[in-house]
Design an enzyme around this catalytic site. Sequence first.
Site, PDB file in Angstrom:
ATOM      1  N   CYS A   4     -59.675 -77.231  40.860  1.00  0.00           N
ATOM      2  CA  CYS A   4     -59.768 -75.896  41.820  1.00  0.00           C
ATOM      3  C   CYS A   4     -59.940 -76.587  42.855  1.00  0.00           C
ATOM      4  O   CYS A   4     -60.125 -77.588  43.474  1.00  0.00           O
ATOM      5  CB  CYS A   4     -61.575 -76.084  41.180  1.00  0.00           C
ATOM      6  SG  CYS A   4     -62.048 -75.150  39.377  1.00  0.00           S
ATOM      7  N   ARG A  29     -54.124 -76.913  43.497  1.00  0.00           N
ATOM      8  CA  ARG A  29     -55.663 -77.610  42.422  1.00  0.00           C
ATOM      9  C   ARG A  29     -55.911 -76.212  41.102  1.00  0.00           C
ATOM     10  O   ARG A  29     -56.851 -77.120  40.067  1.00  0.00           O
ATOM     11  CB  ARG A  29     -56.363 -77.780  43.198  1.00  0.00           C
ATOM     12  CG  ARG A  29     -56.317 -78.261  44.588  1.00  0.00           C
ATOM     13  CD  ARG A  29     -57.354 -78.381  45.811  1.00  0.00           C
ATOM     14  NE  ARG A  29     -58.767 -79.232  44.617  1.00  0.00           N
ATOM     15  CZ  ARG A  29     -58.264 -80.580  44.491  1.00  0.00           C
ATOM     16  NH1 ARG A  29     -58.126 -81.369  45.467  1.00  0.00           N
ATOM     17  NH2 ARG A  29     -59.812 -81.258  44.444  1.00  0.00           N
ATOM     18  N   TRP A  74     -59.317 -73.415  38.488  1.00  0.00           N
ATOM     19  CA  TRP A  74     -58.887 -73.885  37.112  1.00  0.00           C
ATOM     20  C   TRP A  74     -59.916 -73.904  35.704  1.00  0.00           C
ATOM     21  O   TRP A  74     -60.442 -74.697  36.401  1.00  0.00           O
ATOM     22  CB  TRP A  74     -58.149 -75.040  37.006  1.00  0.00           C
ATOM     23  CG  TRP A  74     -57.210 -75.768  36.681  1.00  0.00           C
ATOM     24  CD1 TRP A  74     -55.913 -75.765  36.349  1.00  0.00           C
ATOM     25  CD2 TRP A  74     -57.302 -76.986  35.237  1.00  0.00           C
ATOM     26  NE1 TRP A  74     -55.524 -76.373  35.123  1.00  0.00           N
ATOM     27  CE2 TRP A  74     -56.393 -76.330  34.106  1.00  0.00           C
ATOM     28  CE3 TRP A  74     -59.006 -77.076  34.986  1.00  0.00           C
ATOM     29  CZ2 TRP A  74     -56.226 -77.499  33.705  1.00  0.00           C
ATOM     30  CZ3 TRP A  74     -58.687 -78.109  33.948  1.00  0.00           C
ATOM     31  CH2 TRP A  74     -57.222 -78.225  33.286  1.00  0.00           C
ATOM     32  N   ASN A 100     -67.156 -77.080  42.540  1.00  0.00           N
ATOM     33  CA  ASN A 100     -65.853 -78.073  40.986  1.00  0.00           C
ATOM     34  C   ASN A 100     -66.439 -79.407  41.163  1.00  0.00           C
ATOM     35  O   ASN A 100     -67.391 -80.025  41.643  1.00  0.00           O
ATOM     36  CB  ASN A 100     -64.350 -79.238  42.426  1.00  0.00           C
ATOM     37  CG  ASN A 100     -63.285 -78.520  43.737  1.00  0.00           C
ATOM     38  OD1 ASN A 100     -63.850 -76.842  42.819  1.00  0.00           O
ATOM     39  ND2 ASN A 100     -63.061 -78.310  44.157  1.00  0.00           N
ATOM     40  N   GLY A 101     -65.928 -79.516  39.323  1.00  0.00           N
ATOM     41  CA  GLY A 101     -67.150 -80.846  38.848  1.00  0.00           C
ATOM     42  C   GLY A 101     -67.233 -79.892  37.933  1.00  0.00           C
ATOM     43  O   GLY A 101     -66.954 -78.722  37.324  1.00  0.00           O
ATOM     44  N   GLU A 477     -40.010 -89.369  31.514  1.00  0.00           N
ATOM     45  CA  GLU A 477     -40.209 -89.118  32.732  1.00  0.00           C
ATOM     46  C   GLU A 477     -39.863 -87.886  33.289  1.00  0.00           C
ATOM     47  O   GLU A 477     -39.931 -86.614  33.045  1.00  0.00           O
ATOM     48  CB  GLU A 477     -39.937 -89.979  33.710  1.00  0.00           C
ATOM     49  CG  GLU A 477     -40.233 -88.894  35.468  1.00  0.00           C
ATOM     50  CD  GLU A 477     -41.378 -88.059  35.420  1.00  0.00           C
ATOM     51  OE1 GLU A 477     -42.586 -88.318  35.192  1.00  0.00           O
ATOM     52  OE2 GLU A 477     -41.249 -87.626  36.469  1.00  0.00           O
ATOM     53  N   LYS A 481     -40.947 -83.976  32.720  1.00  0.00           N
ATOM     54  CA  LYS A 481     -40.853 -82.931  33.996  1.00  0.00           C
ATOM     55  C   LYS A 481     -40.254 -81.864  33.130  1.00  0.00           C
ATOM     56  O   LYS A 481     -40.405 -80.917  33.747  1.00  0.00           O
ATOM     57  CB  LYS A 481     -39.755 -83.412  34.915  1.00  0.00           C
ATOM     58  CG  LYS A 481     -40.002 -83.356  36.089  1.00  0.00           C
ATOM     59  CD  LYS A 481     -41.331 -83.469  36.539  1.00  0.00           C
ATOM     60  CE  LYS A 481     -41.483 -84.973  37.090  1.00  0.00           C
ATOM     61  NZ  LYS A 481     -43.448 -84.992  37.453  1.00  0.00           N
ATOM     62  N   GLU A 484     -42.299 -79.869  31.168  1.00  0.00           N
ATOM     63  CA  GLU A 484     -44.154 -79.094  32.230  1.00  0.00           C
ATOM     64  C   GLU A 484     -43.372 -78.019  33.099  1.00  0.00           C
ATOM     65  O   GLU A 484     -44.054 -77.431  33.260  1.00  0.00           O
ATOM     66  CB  GLU A 484     -44.401 -80.558  33.204  1.00  0.00           C
ATOM     67  CG  GLU A 484     -45.160 -79.912  34.251  1.00  0.00           C
ATOM     68  CD  GLU A 484     -45.429 -80.742  35.313  1.00  0.00           C
ATOM     69  OE1 GLU A 484     -44.406 -82.234  35.016  1.00  0.00           O
ATOM     70  OE2 GLU A 484     -46.595 -81.842  35.914  1.00  0.00           O
ATOM     71  N   HIS A 501     -34.554 -94.215  14.507  1.00  0.00           N
ATOM     72  CA  HIS A 501     -35.413 -94.757  13.627  1.00  0.00           C
ATOM     73  C   HIS A 501     -36.024 -93.370  13.044  1.00  0.00           C
ATOM     74  O   HIS A 501     -37.061 -94.148  12.509  1.00  0.00           O
ATOM     75  CB  HIS A 501     -36.630 -95.658  14.084  1.00  0.00           C
ATOM     76  CG  HIS A 501     -35.807 -97.392  14.612  1.00  0.00           C
ATOM     77  ND1 HIS A 501     -35.257 -98.299  13.274  1.00  0.00           N
ATOM     78  CD2 HIS A 501     -35.120 -97.983  15.758  1.00  0.00           C
ATOM     79  CE1 HIS A 501     -34.846 -99.110  13.651  1.00  0.00           C
ATOM     80  NE2 HIS A 501     -34.773 -99.150  15.180  1.00  0.00           N
ATOM     81  N   LYS A 600     -52.528 -79.527  39.598  1.00  0.00           N
ATOM     82  CA  LYS A 600     -52.600 -80.868  40.837  1.00  0.00           C
ATOM     83  C   LYS A 600     -52.883 -81.830  40.427  1.00  0.00           C
ATOM     84  O   LYS A 600     -53.175 -83.203  39.623  1.00  0.00           O
ATOM     85  CB  LYS A 600     -52.233 -80.726  42.192  1.00  0.00           C
ATOM     86  CG  LYS A 600     -51.384 -81.374  42.887  1.00  0.00           C
ATOM     87  CD  LYS A 600     -50.153 -81.596  42.669  1.00  0.00           C
ATOM     88  CE  LYS A 600     -49.157 -82.538  43.501  1.00  0.00           C
ATOM     89  NZ  LYS A 600     -48.399 -82.775  42.529  1.00  0.00           N
TER      90      LYS A 600
HETATM   91  C1  AGP Z   1     -46.090 -84.902  36.583  1.00  0.00           C
HETATM   92  O1  AGP Z   1     -45.705 -84.170  37.047  1.00  0.00           O
HETATM   93  C2  AGP Z   1     -47.951 -84.629  36.983  1.00  0.00           C
HETATM   94  N1  AGP Z   1     -48.122 -83.295  36.824  1.00  0.00           N
HETATM   95  C3  AGP Z   1     -49.144 -85.228  36.103  1.00  0.00           C
HETATM   96  O2  AGP Z   1     -48.456 -86.158  35.010  1.00  0.00           O
HETATM   97  C4  AGP Z   1     -49.609 -85.898  36.959  1.00  0.00           C
HETATM   98  O3  AGP Z   1     -48.377 -87.105  37.713  1.00  0.00           O
HETATM   99  C5  AGP Z   1     -50.573 -86.588  36.921  1.00  0.00           C
HETATM  100  O4  AGP Z   1     -51.795 -85.662  36.138  1.00  0.00           O
HETATM  101  C6  AGP Z   1     -51.576 -87.985  37.327  1.00  0.00           C
HETATM  102  O5  AGP Z   1     -51.563 -87.092  38.489  1.00  0.00           O
HETATM  103  P1  AGP Z   1     -52.133 -88.785  39.614  1.00  0.00           P
HETATM  104  O6  AGP Z   1     -50.752 -89.320  39.899  1.00  0.00           O
HETATM  105  O7  AGP Z   1     -52.653 -88.118  40.562  1.00  0.00           O
HETATM  106  O8  AGP Z   1     -53.290 -89.388  39.345  1.00  0.00           O
END
Ligand code: AGP
Length: 605
Positions: A4, A29, A74, A100-101, A477, A481, A484, A501, A600
């Site tokens: 958030c 966020r 969020w 937030n929290g 990765e 991506k 996501e 395997h 994020k």
């Molecule tokens: C990657 O595209 C993500 N959105 C996610 O995996 C991200 O890398 C992860 O949450 C770690 O975030 P940070 O680098 O801010 O710690």
Amino acid sequence: MLMCGIVGYIGKRPAFPILFSGLKRLEYRGYDSFGFFVFNPEKDFLLKKVGKISDLQGDFSNVSGEIGIAHTRWATTGEVNEENTHPHYDCQKNIFVVHNGIIENYKELKEKLISEGHKFSSGTDTEVLAHLIEKHSQSHNKIEEAVSLALREVRGTYGVVVFSKKDPQKIVAAKLGSPLILGINGNEFLVASDPSAIVSHTRQVITLDDNEIAVLSPDKFFILKEKPIEKIDWETEEAQKQGFPNFMLKEIFEIPEAIEKSITGRMILEEGLAKLGGLEQALGKLKNIKKITLVGCGTARHAALVGEYMLEEYAKIPTKVEIASEFRYKNSILDDQTAVLAISQSGETADTLEAIKESKRKGSIILGLVNTVGSSIARETDAGVYCRIGPEIGVAATKSFISQLSILTLITVGLGRQREMSLVVGRKILENLQQLPELAKKTLNQSEQVKELAKKYSGYRNFFFIGRKYNAPIALEGALKLKEIAWKIHAEGLAAGELKHGQIALIDEGFPTICICPSDSVYEKMKNAMEEIKARQGKIIAIATEGNEEIKDLADDVIYIPKTLEMLTPILVTIPLHLFAAYLGMELGLDIDKPRNLAKSVTVE
Ligand code: AGP
């Protein structure tokens, strides 16, 4: 609420437009819902809406008032609806709270408050704060005193901003475990959960520390502890899209610059040495370490996995990568001869933060590789390196990943040269690293081709990504991506040797594989895996090194990257993979900066 965004304003200007633009910048966020409260003795303004702030329609020119708070959510505690949207308020609608929290003991507090006659209107943990503050306001006229007493009763984490009509010339901000920043602009003040909501108004900021309470009035502010004023150097326009359709693409195209910013001034070429100012104070201790543990989540963990190959091959230090969220539950064998390096773009990821707190208890040297200056992880570590790449707004980690890989290369050279690495090898790595911004630009020149591929493959619903050695983590990765960002598609990344395997059972003409096969020490082995896929009619998209013509016999489509050192190929290979995810997401009509269900900064464990 955990991730958030929060923004608050008090001054002489109309608050709403400032809150609105601030919230738009913070939307990355969290974007399940948003809300505003603007104080006006004649007519307050309270708005709560489900959805994205960028979709808000209407004329708000008649919203007047110079004090206000706002929040983008969020969802964690309580579903996504208007009632659960912030700001939350007390029984009399006098006290307004954005948070937030997480308030861990909210259930017991809520029961007690209900038994004392309080009426709740949401299912959130946050609302408890409003009622607790209401309760303490009965005996304390100053809102900051009521806030302080209320916070003593809660367990958990908070970045909280409060306004009370009973003490209306103030906003109060308090923090424990969730970031809050004050912006000071002459006789007006802002408060936000991160600098991007503030930088267009002022560069003068104070980062609140845990357990501090700030009281902001129209012409003065105070905090319970004296704090130095810092200057942040983010450019406001860095937070704009600059002609790109979304931040993710803009940030991928910023990769050459990100490499440049990450390495400039950090190499002494002729001596084959890395010069990382942030690590200097720890160099003595680092010379004696016997092992390294790298921790991170998601994409940051993928960077760590590449780092593991680099550090073991070139610095000759036993290295281990831990999933940050698992770290505390293992009995990790750490001591004062272990360095724990936390990798995080945001510097606020709760899992990573907890992992380093645990390592601290065990006496290890705690290092950080972080983008966000002054973030919680940056402040928790003994020493570290900043990415220096400015804000990354898209939920997808793109340029930050590349920056992390570039800096891990420098760390490898730094630690390697303290040990057995020769001048020649150190110099060779740095010379190749220095060429990468140019090579990354060259790779980006193929973006149209990647776009076409995304179009061509947009009908498929499953993909494998495979790679070996340095590019095994890049297969993970590429898959992360894709799922996501183009979340209608499922993707799985694996070390190419694993395919046979088990997963190969899935391969047929409807299940394409992206094969990362630069001309390196494992190229021949990669070809074996590709043969196996081809024998089962699987489609192949190859990421290969320029000049490799034979690959066309094996692959249905090829994207070329320029030649570089094997350990640096992940940096170039990632570019088409990130582009592929972005273009496929766009092709499917998805909001690629804000993919569903994600945020994020993940400040929840
Ligand atoms: C990657 O595209 C993500 N959105 C996610 O995996 C991200 O890398 C992860 O949450 C770690 O975030 P940070 O680098 O801010 O710690």
